[in-house]
Enzyme design. Structure first.
Site, mmCIF file in Angstrom:
data_model
loop_
_atom_site.group_PDB
_atom_site.id
_atom_site.type_symbol
_atom_site.label_atom_id
_atom_site.label_comp_id
_atom_site.label_asym_id
_atom_site.label_seq_id
_atom_site.Cartn_x
_atom_site.Cartn_y
_atom_site.Cartn_z
ATOM 1 N N LYS A 73 -23.631 9.735 -10.112
ATOM 2 C CA LYS A 73 -24.176 9.098 -11.323
ATOM 3 C C LYS A 73 -23.475 7.779 -11.618
ATOM 4 C CE LYS A 73 -20.507 10.241 -13.964
ATOM 5 N NZ LYS A 73 -19.670 9.387 -14.821
ATOM 6 N N THR A 79 -23.396 7.929 -18.930
ATOM 7 C CA THR A 79 -22.750 6.837 -18.214
ATOM 8 C C THR A 79 -23.634 5.601 -18.125
ATOM 9 O OG1 THR A 79 -21.672 8.550 -16.892
ATOM 10 C CG2 THR A 79 -21.418 6.302 -16.135
#
Length: 326
Positions: A185, A242
């Protein structure tokens, strides 16, 4: 309660130490730097990585391996590229359980953090902690949920040690998927940051998140992970955090790249380790090894390591051959 040693004085390691101390657990925070350990111990603040957050006096801060040994649990929270060499210093320590809170993939070996630690602590239970957990928010007791992966029996005890009324732990037996979600990610978050730096909008960010999750899942399944894991906290949850948070180092790197700065200029100008920059090199190798198409990750690699213009990379992504959504 078991004694716990947190190895790594970055923002996440410091936040976890504060969390453990709040439960009355005897907690040691280990720093690589003797000088910085002394500073934290004296001033009770970590201005490099968690500025403005008070570190309770009950937390022992040290750079001595001997003073950090003998705990029931060790939580490793160091950048993946330094995990092996750091962990080797603790081989003689009497840790009964080891948890990795590191997110990344070692470039030279393509090993996940738990695999690195398992090789160094072969007779120790190894777990992996991951999920949407901005360190500053955890330190401020913002409600947070993460996932702890490993063997069921071992994870149950660790789950109870780490859980608070503001930090909820779920468990999983898919350690491969949990670690891959946490590592991959970061690469997609760099792409999201590039979009921000180029001035694109919500449509673009949504496309990056959804198509990024698709390529993460493709690779994960080839490597033996469960598809469902990537729809959970360590997959979609961590990816969303994120890609969106202004405190995300990976999103910030991408934003600077989108504004036209070079990766070298940005990375050399910060003391923070941006895991996604290193991870995208490993991802490129894994994609080739497992014959998995990962177009977003590939373009992030080209922007960082081959100097490709960020806007050009976006155009190339948008003009790829048309296909069915998978």
């Amino acid at each position: 309660m078991s004694k716990v040693t947190v190895i790594g004085d970055g923002g996440w390691g410091t936040a976890l130490a504060i969390l453990l101390d709040s439960k009355g657990i005897e907690t040691t925070l280990w720093s690589f730097s003797p000088e910085y350990a002394d500073y934290i111990d004296k001033h009770r603040e970590n201005p490099k990585f968690l500025k403005g957050i008070r570190i309770p006096k009950g937390i022992k801060v040290t750079s001595e391996v001997s003073e950090a040994s003998g705990s029931g649990y060790a939580v490793f929270v160091v950048p993946c590229e330094y995990l092996g060499q750091t962990a080797k210093r603790f081989i003689a320590a009497d840790f009964k359980n080891v948890i990795s809170a590191t997110k990344g993939i070692e470039y030279d070996t393509l090993m996940r953090p738990s695999e690195i630690l398992s090789g160094l602590f072969p007779n120790t239970e190894i777990g992996a902690l991951s999920g949407p957990s901005i360190a500053y928010e955890v330190a401020q007791k913002v409600p947070t949920a993460v996932v702890l992966a490993g063997s069921r029996g071992h994870m149950k005890e660790a789950q109870e040690i780490l859980t608070t009324d503001r930090f909820r732990i779920y468990t999983s037996d898919d350690i491969t998927g949990v670690e891959l979600g946490g590592a991959l990610k970061n690469v997609i978050a760099i792409a999201a940051g590039i979009s921000d730096g180029l001035g694109f909008g919500t449509n673009t960010k949504a496309a990056i998140l959804t198509r990024g999750l698709a390529e993460i899942t493709r690779l994960g399944e080839r490597m033996g992970a469960k598809a469902d894991t990537f729809r959970g906290l360590s997959g979609m949850g961590d990816l969303a955090t994120t890609c969106i948070s202004p405190r995300s180092r990976n999103r910030w790197l991408g934003e600077e790249l989108g504004k036209g700065r070079s990766a070298r200029e940005v990375l050399e100008g910060t003391e923070m380790v941006v895991e996604g920059a290193a991870t995208c090199r490993a991802v490129r190798q894994l994609a080739d090894k497992y014959n998995v198409e990962m177009p977003i990750s590939s373009k992030v690699y080209e922007v960082i390591y081959e100097g490709k213009n960020a806007a050009e990379a976006v155009t190339e992504l948008m003009t790829r051959d048309l296909k069915i959504e998978d």
